[in-house]
Motif scaffolding. Structure first.
Motif, short mmCIF file in Angstrom:
data_model
loop_
_atom_site.label_atom_id
_atom_site.label_comp_id
_atom_site.label_asym_id
_atom_site.label_seq_id
_atom_site.Cartn_x
_atom_site.Cartn_y
_atom_site.Cartn_z
N GLY A 136 3.39 -2.01 2.78
CA GLY A 136 4.04 -0.74 3.08
C GLY A 136 4.15 0.19 1.89
N VAL A 137 3.14 0.16 1.01
CA VAL A 137 3.13 1.03 -0.17
C VAL A 137 1.91 1.94 -0.09
CG1 VAL A 137 2.80 1.07 -2.68
CG2 VAL A 137 4.40 -0.56 -1.67
N ASP A 138 2.09 3.22 -0.41
CA ASP A 138 0.99 4.19 -0.32
C ASP A 138 -0.07 3.93 -1.39
OD1 ASP A 138 2.36 5.44 1.70
OD2 ASP A 138 3.27 6.96 0.41
N THR A 139 -1.33 4.19 -1.00
CA THR A 139 -2.42 4.13 -1.97
C THR A 139 -3.12 5.49 -1.99
OG1 THR A 139 -3.88 3.20 -0.27
CG2 THR A 139 -2.85 1.65 -1.78
N LEU A 140 -3.65 5.84 -3.13
CA LEU A 140 -4.34 7.11 -3.28
C LEU A 140 -5.59 7.10 -2.40
CD1 LEU A 140 -4.17 9.71 -5.13
CD2 LEU A 140 -5.96 8.60 -6.50
N MET B 137 -0.04 3.53 -5.41
CA MET B 137 -1.05 2.73 -6.10
C MET B 137 -2.39 3.45 -6.05
SD MET B 137 -0.23 -1.21 -4.94
CE MET B 137 -0.76 -0.96 -3.23
N ALA B 138 -3.16 3.29 -7.12
CA ALA B 138 -4.49 3.89 -7.16
C ALA B 138 -5.46 2.93 -7.83
CB ALA B 138 -4.46 5.22 -7.91
N LEU C 80 -1.83 2.32 -11.80
CA LEU C 80 -3.27 2.51 -11.93
C LEU C 80 -3.96 1.18 -12.20
CD1 LEU C 80 -3.11 5.72 -14.16
CD2 LEU C 80 -3.36 5.60 -11.67
N ASP C 81 -4.74 0.72 -11.22
CA ASP C 81 -5.44 -0.57 -11.31
C ASP C 81 -6.83 -0.31 -11.89
OD1 ASP C 81 -6.33 -3.15 -10.99
OD2 ASP C 81 -6.79 -2.90 -8.85
N THR C 82 -7.01 -0.60 -13.18
CA THR C 82 -8.29 -0.29 -13.84
C THR C 82 -9.33 -1.36 -13.55
OG1 THR C 82 -7.63 -1.43 -15.87
CG2 THR C 82 -7.09 0.92 -15.70
N ALA C 83 -10.56 -1.03 -13.90
CA ALA C 83 -11.67 -1.97 -13.72
C ALA C 83 -11.60 -3.08 -14.76
CB ALA C 83 -13.00 -1.24 -13.83
N ILE D 185 -5.93 -2.14 1.51
CA ILE D 185 -5.50 -3.14 2.49
C ILE D 185 -4.19 -3.79 2.05
CG2 ILE D 185 -6.07 -5.39 3.51
CD1 ILE D 185 -9.03 -4.47 3.42
N LEU D 186 -4.10 -4.12 0.78
CA LEU D 186 -2.86 -4.70 0.25
C LEU D 186 -1.71 -3.72 0.40
CD1 LEU D 186 -4.19 -6.44 -3.00
CD2 LEU D 186 -3.39 -7.57 -0.93
#
Length: 504
Positions: free
Chosen positions: A157-161, A135-136, A190-193, A151-152
C-alpha cells in the motif's frame, strides 16, 4: 542470527559461572575460547584482538576475580564490550527523515536484497511512523526491476513513481523529487541499480543521483551471509559515495554473525536494520544492547514485546486477560496462542528472543518442538467440535480417536496436547490470583498499550528474580515450563517442554 556464536559462548560462560572462585589464568583460558569462537564466527581478526585485549584488561583485576560472583562479572564485562563494539562511538544513530520530503538513497550490489529492503523499510515507515512514502526504481539495467518495486508497492500500500521507459537514473531521481514535493510525501526512497561487483559505472551513477537529490540518508544494503566481504563492500562504497548507515540482509540464515560484529568497528558506520527473512515485515532495527543480549543468550524481551504488539490487537489482549484472571483457558485460547507464535516468526525467532533459551534451542529441536509441531497441534484443535474446544474435559477415548483421525495424527499426540492445555489452565489460575491486585492487567496494558515491561515484573536477566517468580508459580518458570500466560499474545512456550517426544 548468531546461533553458532551464542552456543559457543554459552558453553564457555556456563563453565565460568559454575567455578565459583576464579584466578587470572581461569579468565585467560576462557577468553582464549572466546577468541576462537569469534574467529569461527568470521569476525575480523583486528576486531577480535582489540575485543579480547579490552575484556582481559578489565576482567583480570582483583575487583573481579575476588568478587562474590566473578563468573557473572566476567559475563557482564563481555556483554558491555560487545555493546561497545556494535555501537561504536556515542552518537545519534536515528534516521534523519523528520523534514519532508526526505530522500533516502538505497545502494548496494546486485543480489543483496536492495529492492525488497526498500519495500520493507517503506512499509515500516508507513505503519510504525505514520509517514507517507513514495518509492522509485532507478534500476534501468535489470529486467523488470521497476515492475518488481511497483508490485511490492501494491502489496504494502505504498505509492511508486510511474514508470517512464527510456529515462536515465538521474532523470528518474529528479522526477521522484518533484513528485514527492508536489504530492505531499514525507519520504521518497530511491532504489538504485546494482552490479555483481563494484565498478566505475555503478559508482558514478550512484554519485550522480546523490548530487541531484542530496539524500538525508544513504543506506547500503549488504548480504550478511558474505561475512567479511560485506565489510569490504561497505568500506569501498563509503569511500567512493559516502554511506550513512548499513542494512544487513539474510541474517536469519547466518548463524555466525561476523559481519555484524565487524561492520561498525571497521567502517565506523552504524548498522541501522537487519533483514530476517523474505516476508515484507521481516526487518528489525539493530540495537547494540539488545543484540549483545541475544549473543550471550540473555534474550531480547523488547523485540518479543514489539512482535506481540504488532500481531495482537489491544482489545483481543484485554479479552484474553479477563479470561485468564478467571482461570479460564480452553482449546480456543491455546489455538490462538499457537497461531500467535507462528505469526511472531515461529520457534526459531522466539528462541532467540527469550532469555536463557538460545542455548537450549538445539535440544528443543531434537525434542521435535518446532513450527511443524505447532501446525500439527493446530490441526488437532481444528479437528475438534466447538463444544470440545470449549470443554476439553469432554475428550474421552472415542472422541480422541475421531479427533486424531481427522487430523491424520496419533492419539498419543492428542494426549500430549490435552495435558499441555491442562498445565496451562492450572498456571492461568495461579496467574489470575497474582493479578487480583492489578499486576496482570497492568502487564497487558503496558505490553499492548504503551509498551515496556510493567512495574513489578521480574527482571528476565536476573536468575534470582526469575527463581522467585518460578516459586510463585509453583515451580514453573514462565516461558519454560508453563508458557508465558498473562503476557497476552506472546504465547510463550505452551506446556512443559519435557512433555514433547520425537516427531513421527
Amino acid at each position: 542470527m548468531f546461533e553458532n556464536l551464542s552456543e559457543r559462548l554459552g558453553g564457555v560462560f556456563d563453565r565460568l559461572t559454575k567455578q565459583g572462585a576464579l584466578s587470572a589464568d581461569d579468565v585467560k583460558t576462557a577468553l582464549r575460547e572466546v577468541r576462537v569462537a569469534l574467529l569461527e564466527a568470521d569476525v575480523s581478526l583486528p576486531v577480535v584482538r582489540s575485543f579480547i585485549k579490552s575484556v582481559e584488561s578489565k576482567a583480570t583485576g582483583s575487583a573481579v576475580t575476588k568478587s562474590i560472583t566473578p563468573g557473572q562479572q566476567v559475563v557482564k564485562i563481555v556483554h558491555d564490550e560487545l555493546i561497545s563494539v556494535l555501537s561504536g562511538d556515542e552518537g545519534d544513530d536515528r534516521l534523519k527523515v523528520d523534514t519532508p520530503p526526505a530522500p533516502i538513497l538505497m545502494v548496494g550490489l546486485q543480489g543483496s536484497g536492495k529492492t525488497t529492503t526498500t519495500a520493507k523499510l517503506a512499509k515500516r515507515f508507513k505503519e510504525r511512523d505514520g509517514k507517507r512514502v513514495l518509492m522509485a526504481s532507478l534500476d534501468v539495467n535489470r529486467p523488470a526491476a521497476m515492475e518488481q518495486l511497483a508490485i511490492l508497492g501494491q502489496q504494502i500500500g505504498v505509492d511508486t513513481l510511474p514508470i517512464v521507459k527510456g529515462e536515465d537514473p538521474v532523470a528518474i531521481a529528479k522526477r521522484a523529487k518533484t513528485q514527492a514535493s508536489l504530492g505531499g510525501y514525507d519520504i521518497y526512497m530511491l532504489d538504485t541499480a546494482g552490479r555483481l561487483h563494484i565498478d566505475a559505472e555503478l559508482i558514478q551513477q550512484a554519485a550522480d543521483v546523490r548530487d541531484v537529490v542530496n539524500p538525508r540518508e544513504t543506506l547500503l544494503v549488504v548480504d550478511g551471509l558474505t561475512g567479511q566481504d560485506a565489510v569490504n563492500v561497505a568500506t569501498e562504497f563509503d569511500d567512493k559515495i559516502g554511506v550513512s548507515g548499513v542494512v544487513l540482509t539474510r541474517m536469519d540464515g547466518d548463524g555466525r554473525g561476523g559481519a555484524a560484529l565487524s561492520m561498525r568497528a571497521i567502517t565506523g558506520k552504524p548498522i541501522r536494520f537487519v533483514g530476517l527473512g523474505e516476508k515484507l515485515d521481516a526487518i528489525e532495527t539493530f540495537e547494540a544492547e539488545r543484540i549483545a543480549g541475544r549473543i550471550l543468550g540473555m534474550g531480547d524481551i523488547v523485540a518479543l514485546v514489539e512482535k506481540a504488539q504488532a500481531t495482537l490487537e489491544v482489545e483481543q489482549a484485554e479479552r484474553m486477560m479477563k479470561r485468564f484472571q478467571k482461570g479460564r483457558f480452553n482449546m480456543n485460547d491455546l489455538k490462538m496462542q499457537l497461531e500467535q507464535m507462528i505469526k511472531m516468526g515461529g520457534m526459531d525467532s522466539l528462541m532467540g528472543m527469550m532469555p536463557g533459551m538460545a542455548k537450549h534451542a538445539g535440544k528443543i529441536k531434537e525434542a521435535g518442538f518446532d513450527d511443524i509441531m505447532l501446525r500439527r497441534q493446530i490441526a488437532l484443535i481444528n479437528s475438534m467440535t466447538k463444544k470440545e474446544r470449549a470443554n476439553p474435559e469432554l475428550m474421552q477415548a472415542s472422541r480422541k480417536k475421531r479427533v486424531a483421525k481427522g487430523a491424520g495424527l496419533e492419539v498419543s499426540e492428542l494426549n500430549k496436547l490435552l495435558k499441555q492445555q491442562k498445565q496451562m489452565a492450572d498456571v492461568m489460575k495461579k496467574m489470575g490470583k497474582m493479578g487480583k491486585g492489578g499486576a496482570l492487567k497492568q502487564a497487558v496494558k503496558q505490553m499492548f498499550g504503551k509498551g515496556g515491561m510493567p512495574e513489578g515484573m521480574p527482571d528476565m536477566n536476573d536468575p534470582k528474580a526469575m527463581e522467585q517468580a518460578a516459586k510463585a508459580l509453583g515451580g514453573k518458570l514462565p516461558g519454560l515450563g508453563g508458557g508465558m500466560p498473562g503476557m497476552g499474545g506472546m504465547g510463550g512456550l505452551p506446556g512443559g517442554l519435557s512433555g514433547f517426544g520425537k516427531k513421527k
